[in-house]
Design an enzyme around this catalytic site. Structure first.
Site, PDB file in Angstrom:
ATOM      1  N   LYS A  72      25.690  -5.460   7.695  1.00  0.00           N
ATOM      2  CA  LYS A  72      24.602  -6.139   7.921  1.00  0.00           C
ATOM      3  C   LYS A  72      23.471  -5.841   7.061  1.00  0.00           C
ATOM      4  O   LYS A  72      22.900  -6.840   6.712  1.00  0.00           O
ATOM      5  CB  LYS A  72      24.062  -6.195   9.660  1.00  0.00           C
ATOM      6  CG  LYS A  72      25.315  -6.277  10.518  1.00  0.00           C
ATOM      7  CD  LYS A  72      24.780  -5.952  11.947  1.00  0.00           C
ATOM      8  CE  LYS A  72      24.363  -4.656  12.488  1.00  0.00           C
ATOM      9  NZ  LYS A  72      25.463  -3.802  12.485  1.00  0.00           N
TER      10      LYS A  72
ATOM     11  N   ARG B  63      20.504  -6.808  20.866  1.00  0.00           N
ATOM     12  CA  ARG B  63      21.682  -5.775  21.057  1.00  0.00           C
ATOM     13  C   ARG B  63      22.123  -5.866  22.581  1.00  0.00           C
ATOM     14  O   ARG B  63      23.266  -5.330  22.564  1.00  0.00           O
ATOM     15  CB  ARG B  63      21.557  -4.251  20.474  1.00  0.00           C
ATOM     16  CG  ARG B  63      22.165  -3.998  19.231  1.00  0.00           C
ATOM     17  CD  ARG B  63      21.695  -2.712  19.085  1.00  0.00           C
ATOM     18  NE  ARG B  63      22.474  -1.942  18.091  1.00  0.00           N
ATOM     19  CZ  ARG B  63      22.189  -1.759  16.802  1.00  0.00           C
ATOM     20  NH1 ARG B  63      21.121  -1.976  16.338  1.00  0.00           N
ATOM     21  NH2 ARG B  63      22.894  -0.730  16.150  1.00  0.00           N
TER      22      ARG B  63
ATOM     23  N   ARG C  45      29.126   6.913   4.217  1.00  0.00           N
ATOM     24  CA  ARG C  45      27.535   6.478   4.388  1.00  0.00           C
ATOM     25  C   ARG C  45      26.742   7.824   4.630  1.00  0.00           C
ATOM     26  O   ARG C  45      25.724   8.148   4.044  1.00  0.00           O
ATOM     27  CB  ARG C  45      27.260   5.241   5.204  1.00  0.00           C
ATOM     28  CG  ARG C  45      25.855   5.113   5.290  1.00  0.00           C
ATOM     29  CD  ARG C  45      25.580   3.975   5.674  1.00  0.00           C
ATOM     30  NE  ARG C  45      25.143   3.992   7.236  1.00  0.00           N
ATOM     31  CZ  ARG C  45      25.068   3.153   8.088  1.00  0.00           C
ATOM     32  NH1 ARG C  45      24.958   1.781   7.898  1.00  0.00           N
ATOM     33  NH2 ARG C  45      25.155   3.363   9.529  1.00  0.00           N
TER      34      ARG C  45
ATOM     35  N   ARG D 275      22.406  10.044   7.373  1.00  0.00           N
ATOM     36  CA  ARG D 275      21.891   9.590   8.595  1.00  0.00           C
ATOM     37  C   ARG D 275      22.185  10.454   9.490  1.00  0.00           C
ATOM     38  O   ARG D 275      23.708  10.805   9.757  1.00  0.00           O
ATOM     39  CB  ARG D 275      22.266   8.105   8.999  1.00  0.00           C
ATOM     40  CG  ARG D 275      21.291   7.076   8.466  1.00  0.00           C
ATOM     41  CD  ARG D 275      21.520   5.966   8.738  1.00  0.00           C
ATOM     42  NE  ARG D 275      21.958   5.440   9.965  1.00  0.00           N
ATOM     43  CZ  ARG D 275      22.174   4.240  10.394  1.00  0.00           C
ATOM     44  NH1 ARG D 275      21.714   3.329   9.585  1.00  0.00           N
ATOM     45  NH2 ARG D 275      22.546   4.058  11.700  1.00  0.00           N
TER      46      ARG D 275
ATOM     47  N   ARG E 279      28.704   4.708  19.337  1.00  0.00           N
ATOM     48  CA  ARG E 279      28.143   3.422  18.823  1.00  0.00           C
ATOM     49  C   ARG E 279      28.862   2.488  18.778  1.00  0.00           C
ATOM     50  O   ARG E 279      28.736   1.041  19.100  1.00  0.00           O
ATOM     51  CB  ARG E 279      27.375   3.572  17.439  1.00  0.00           C
ATOM     52  CG  ARG E 279      25.968   4.395  17.413  1.00  0.00           C
ATOM     53  CD  ARG E 279      25.711   5.007  16.189  1.00  0.00           C
ATOM     54  NE  ARG E 279      25.492   4.317  15.114  1.00  0.00           N
ATOM     55  CZ  ARG E 279      25.779   4.800  13.980  1.00  0.00           C
ATOM     56  NH1 ARG E 279      26.355   5.841  13.477  1.00  0.00           N
ATOM     57  NH2 ARG E 279      25.679   4.109  12.780  1.00  0.00           N
TER      58      ARG E 279
HETATM   59  P1  AMP Z   1      21.325   0.723  13.310  1.00  0.00           P
HETATM   60  O1  AMP Z   1      20.357   1.060  12.012  1.00  0.00           O
HETATM   61  O2  AMP Z   1      21.060  -0.904  13.578  1.00  0.00           O
HETATM   62  O3  AMP Z   1      22.877   1.144  13.321  1.00  0.00           O
HETATM   63  O4  AMP Z   1      20.557   1.461  14.635  1.00  0.00           O
HETATM   64  C1  AMP Z   1      20.791   2.794  14.817  1.00  0.00           C
HETATM   65  C2  AMP Z   1      20.405   3.108  16.061  1.00  0.00           C
HETATM   66  O5  AMP Z   1      19.029   2.628  16.411  1.00  0.00           O
HETATM   67  C3  AMP Z   1      21.266   2.444  17.094  1.00  0.00           C
HETATM   68  O6  AMP Z   1      22.613   3.140  17.467  1.00  0.00           O
HETATM   69  C4  AMP Z   1      20.323   2.529  18.653  1.00  0.00           C
HETATM   70  O7  AMP Z   1      20.205   3.813  19.019  1.00  0.00           O
HETATM   71  C5  AMP Z   1      19.021   2.131  17.804  1.00  0.00           C
HETATM   72  N1  AMP Z   1      18.964   0.671  17.834  1.00  0.00           N
HETATM   73  C6  AMP Z   1      18.791  -0.041  16.753  1.00  0.00           C
HETATM   74  N2  AMP Z   1      18.601  -1.506  17.094  1.00  0.00           N
HETATM   75  C7  AMP Z   1      18.443  -1.462  18.381  1.00  0.00           C
HETATM   76  C8  AMP Z   1      18.375  -2.317  19.564  1.00  0.00           C
HETATM   77  N3  AMP Z   1      18.222  -3.765  19.153  1.00  0.00           N
HETATM   78  N4  AMP Z   1      18.349  -2.009  20.848  1.00  0.00           N
HETATM   79  C9  AMP Z   1      18.385  -0.572  21.130  1.00  0.00           C
HETATM   80  N5  AMP Z   1      18.692   0.254  20.168  1.00  0.00           N
HETATM   81  C10 AMP Z   1      18.671  -0.197  18.936  1.00  0.00           C
END
Ligand code: AMP
Length: 206
Positions: free
Chosen positions: A28, A102, A141, A147, A158
């Site tokens: 994404k 989400r 990654r 990360r 996740r």
């Molecule tokens: P991402 O970078 O999109 O993989 O997000 C990393 C982490 O941020 C996720 O595993 C969640 O803990 C938190 N996170 C990101 N976007 C959201 C969202 N829309 N709602 C709740 N938690 C989020």
């Protein structure tokens, strides 16, 4: 000289709101960055926005506890950050939502906020990638980006959270006729071409 924003504005009278739904590692973020360059529409990654709060503050510590364990941050907190970002002038042309919404509740709150402004979601792209490939991508990654949440325990948490809390959004938006599936297993350039074809068809039909 016309800017990229003018190009989208001329082709699409109202803001272009596109949501990317896909498990972690689906690509994404990579695709959104390229699309921002191509269409001049800002990339809104809630993961990036939440990570930016991890600066030792009390809020940052709360956010870290969710991110590090692979759980979702609370809806109200995410909404507060997103709405603040959407109010910035560059989002008038549209937004590419990466990792947001989400949960169904986040989607409902986004709909309400947009609706109040006579605005709406235009397109939902579902990036589909096999589980084994996702895990491989996330582990490689972790070696490059370091990360904290790209470790085996957090990755499986996740993925579970994606299937239980986020995948139901495909039915939510599917009922509105907004979802288009994209084969995320293809090479990144091919995925990009497929996405631009779908976006251009949306722009042409609007
Ligand atoms: P991402 O970078 O999109 O993989 O997000 C990393 C982490 O941020 C996720 O595993 C969640 O803990 C938190 N996170 C990101 N976007 C959201 C969202 N829309 N709602 C709740 N938690 C989020």
């Amino acid at each position: 000289m016309s800017s990229q924003f003018d190009v989208v504005a001329k082709r699409h009278a109202s803001p272009l709101r596109i949501i990317f739904i896909g498990p972690p590692g689906a690509g994404k973020g990579t695709q959104c960055q390229r699309l921002t360059d191509a269409y001049g529409i800002p990339h809104l990654s809630t993961g990036e926005m939440l990570r930016a709060t991890q600066n030792g503050s009390a809020l940052g510590k709360v956010v870290s506890s969710y991110i590090d364990s692979g759980r979702l941050a609370p809806d109200y907190l995410v909404m507060r950050i997103v709405i603040k970002r959407l109010a910035q002038p560059d989002c008038a042309v549209g937004s590419l939502f990466d990792g947001f919404p989400r949960t169904i509740h986040q989607a409902q709150m986004l709909d309400e906020w947009l609706d109040e402004k006579g605005d709406s979601v235009d397109l939902v792209l579902s990036l589909q990638v096999e589980q084994e490939t996702l895990v491989d991508r996330l582990l490689s990654r972790s070696r490059i980006e370091m990360r904290a949440d790209d470790n085996k325990e957090s990755i499986s948490a996740r993925l579970r959270v994606f299937h239980s809390q986020t995948a139901p959004l495909l039915d939510f938006y599917g009922a509105k006729g907004l979802v288009q599936a994209i084969n995320g297993m293809a090479a990144p350039d091919d995925v990009f071409c497929e996405i631009t074809r779908v976006i251009d068809a949306t722009l042409a039909g609007s």
